[in-house]
Design a protein around this motif. Structure first.
Motif, PDB file in Angstrom:
ATOM      1  N   ALA A 210       2.994  -5.298  -0.337  1.00 60.85           N
ATOM      2  CA  ALA A 210       1.834  -5.023  -1.183  1.00 60.85           C
ATOM      3  C   ALA A 210       1.937  -5.762  -2.512  1.00 60.85           C
ATOM      4  O   ALA A 210       0.935  -6.277  -3.030  1.00 60.85           O
ATOM      5  CB  ALA A 210       1.699  -3.522  -1.419  1.00 60.85           C
TER       6      ALA A 210
ATOM      7  N   VAL B 249      -4.920  -3.917  -5.378  1.00 60.24           N
ATOM      8  CA  VAL B 249      -4.326  -3.740  -4.059  1.00 60.24           C
ATOM      9  C   VAL B 249      -3.848  -2.301  -3.974  1.00 60.24           C
ATOM     10  O   VAL B 249      -3.150  -1.822  -4.870  1.00 60.24           O
ATOM     11  CB  VAL B 249      -3.151  -4.709  -3.823  1.00 60.24           C
TER      12      VAL B 249
ATOM     13  N   LYS C 265      -1.739   0.341  -1.679  1.00 59.39           N
ATOM     14  CA  LYS C 265      -0.808   0.504  -0.564  1.00 59.39           C
ATOM     15  C   LYS C 265      -0.749   1.969  -0.156  1.00 59.39           C
ATOM     16  O   LYS C 265      -0.538   2.859  -0.983  1.00 59.39           O
ATOM     17  CB  LYS C 265       0.581  -0.015  -0.961  1.00 59.39           C
TER      18      LYS C 265
ATOM     19  N   VAL D 127      -8.093  -4.456  -1.931  1.00 53.72           N
ATOM     20  CA  VAL D 127      -7.442  -4.861  -0.690  1.00 53.72           C
ATOM     21  C   VAL D 127      -6.490  -3.738  -0.302  1.00 53.72           C
ATOM     22  O   VAL D 127      -5.650  -3.321  -1.095  1.00 53.72           O
ATOM     23  CB  VAL D 127      -6.668  -6.183  -0.869  1.00 53.72           C
TER      24      VAL D 127
ATOM     25  N   VAL E  30       1.069  -9.304  -1.809  1.00 52.95           N
ATOM     26  CA  VAL E  30      -0.370  -9.448  -1.602  1.00 52.95           C
ATOM     27  C   VAL E  30      -1.115  -9.372  -2.933  1.00 52.95           C
ATOM     28  O   VAL E  30      -2.090 -10.097  -3.154  1.00 52.95           O
ATOM     29  CB  VAL E  30      -0.886  -8.380  -0.617  1.00 52.95           C
ATOM     30  N   ALA E  31      -0.660  -8.513  -3.828  1.00 50.70           N
ATOM     31  CA  ALA E  31      -1.289  -8.412  -5.150  1.00 50.70           C
ATOM     32  C   ALA E  31      -1.225  -9.743  -5.878  1.00 50.70           C
ATOM     33  O   ALA E  31      -2.196 -10.179  -6.521  1.00 50.70           O
ATOM     34  CB  ALA E  31      -0.623  -7.313  -5.972  1.00 50.70           C
TER      35      ALA E  31
ATOM     36  N   LEU F  62      -1.801  -2.994  -9.031  1.00 45.97           N
ATOM     37  CA  LEU F  62      -1.231  -2.546  -7.762  1.00 45.97           C
ATOM     38  C   LEU F  62      -1.170  -1.031  -7.776  1.00 45.97           C
ATOM     39  O   LEU F  62      -0.571  -0.435  -8.676  1.00 45.97           O
ATOM     40  CB  LEU F  62       0.173  -3.129  -7.571  1.00 45.97           C
TER      41      LEU F  62
ATOM     42  N   ALA G  53      -4.569  -9.975  -8.043  1.00 51.68           N
ATOM     43  CA  ALA G  53      -5.069  -8.644  -8.400  1.00 51.68           C
ATOM     44  C   ALA G  53      -4.741  -8.321  -9.851  1.00 51.68           C
ATOM     45  O   ALA G  53      -3.804  -8.870 -10.440  1.00 51.68           O
ATOM     46  CB  ALA G  53      -4.459  -7.595  -7.482  1.00 51.68           C
TER      47      ALA G  53
END
Length: 383
Positions: free
Chosen positions: A160, A16, A18, A53, A163-164, A172, A169
């Motif tokens: 973020a 991910v 950011k 992402v 989301v990770a 990050l 994920a």
């Protein structure tokens, strides 16, 4: 100012990234000068078979650019104005990124409430996984038009991290406007030294962080808080300067010039721990074949389900029991109780014919399931 020595990134397949407003905002809206290099890194990663992402700020800056500084006036309610600017800027933000990618971009708007609610969490994860499977470039942004507390806190960094964890994920990546974490403010403290590796985000480490930046609503402290959350979920974090072309290019070779924050534990263990201690909303009874498959580490398919109890919703945690009542596992349901009862005993290929849709071939995916001993004591089985 002392620079950051190169260090190797760990192997990763999904990350991910950011990107904050300070890297995107220009005098008249969004400026691609720094975004081009970051988009190039993503494209190169995709060409290597990796997945990235993107969590992007910038909707407010894009909205301000559309109406001009004069249009914002001096409204007393800053939060309301920022919500309106975010709504104005969302389309521009997606167009901005689409111009930098060959792959189609897909907007995913989330709030922290979406990630706290287990059903919405599961829906968001399913959508992101499908977008990645389709080869699209997911771009996640906070739903600033309806988020109030999040806007005040400015924690797209923390979003973020969430989301990770959501997409499982391996890494990050947080692009910032300075090279990484320093022992003091690098622009004010001549003795500030680079901190190239952080084993744990302690109060002493947080004390090194400054406040919020001028363009963004988060500062180094929110980035460290996000890294701490990612670390607890078994995900390492890399902080780097997104303005520096050489630094961004080096990332494509798995070399970091910045601060690396180590992960603790594993992603699987963190999720299993949550499942182990979550309250349950129902029971799924399985036959002997499904029991054996579960103990081998398989997902729970509908064909092995004998009965469904309770009134659970998609995303709720349910107990999985054998026919004699033995507790086998605990997992997050892909279908609600009514849907689960209708497809129980059926082959996975029949799900869509029975329900008219299909979320997944499994009723409980193995990633959302923790094995328990054959008692009511929730301890992970060794089988």
């Amino acid at each position: 100012m002392t620079t950051f020595a190169p260090q190797s990134l760990p192997n990763w397949r999904r990350a991910v990234l950011k990107v904050g407003s300070s890297l995107l905002a220009g005098d008249a809206g969004l400026d691609p000068v720094h975004a081009r290099g970051l988009a190039g890194f993503i494209a190169a990663s995709r060409a290597q078979g990796r997945e990235v992402v993107l969590v992007s700020s910038g909707a407010v800056a894009a909205g301000r650019g559309r109406i001009g500084a004069a249009g914002t006036g001096t409204a007393k309610n800053g939060i309301v104005q920022r919500q309106a600017l975010a709504a104005l800027g969302q389309a521009s933000l997606m167009g901005f990124w689409q111009a930098l990618f060959d792959a189609p971009v897909a907007q995913v708007l989330l709030t922290h409430d979406d990630l706290r609610n287990r059903r919405r969490y599961l829906n968001a994860r399913t959508a992101l996984q499908e977008l990645l499977r389709l080869g699209a470039q997911p771009i996640v942004n906070e739903n600033d038009t309806v988020a109030v507390d999040e806007l005040k806190l400015g924690d797209n960094d923390n979003l973020a991290a969430a989301v990770a964890s959501l997409v499982e994920a391996d890494l990050l990546l947080i692009a910032t406007d300075i090279a990484g974490l320093y022992s003091g403010h690098p622009r004010r403290d001549a003795d500030a030294r680079p901190i190239e590796r952080v084993e744990a985000v302690t109060p002493e480490v947080l004390a090194m962080a400054g406040g919020a930046g001028a363009l963004g609503t988060g500062g180094m402290r929110t980035k460290l808080e996000a890294a701490s959350k990612a670390s607890a979920a078994g995900i390492a974090t890399a902080l780097f300067c997104g303005r520096d072309v050489a630094t961004v290019d080096a990332l494509g070779n798995d070399v970091l010039h910045g601060t690396f924050i180590a992960a603790h534990g594993s992603r699987i263990s963190a999720r299993k721990q949550w499942l182990r201690h979550s309250p349950t909303a129902g029971v799924v009874e399985v036959d002997d074949g499904a029991k054996a498959a579960l103990l081998r580490g398989a997902s729970l398919l509908p064909g092995g389900v004998r009965a469904v109890e309770g009134d659970f919703r998609r995303g709720d945690v349910v107990d999985v029991r054998a026919g004699d009542g033995t507790l086998l596992a605990r997992g997050q349901a892909q279908y609600n109780a009514g849907e689960s009862a209708r497809i129980a005993g059926r082959h996975s290929r029949d799900i869509e014919a029975v329900l008219g849709f299909r979320y997944d071939e499994a009723m409980i995916h193995r990633d959302d399931l923790v094995l328990l001993q054959h008692t009511d004591t929730p301890k992970e089985a060794t089988a």
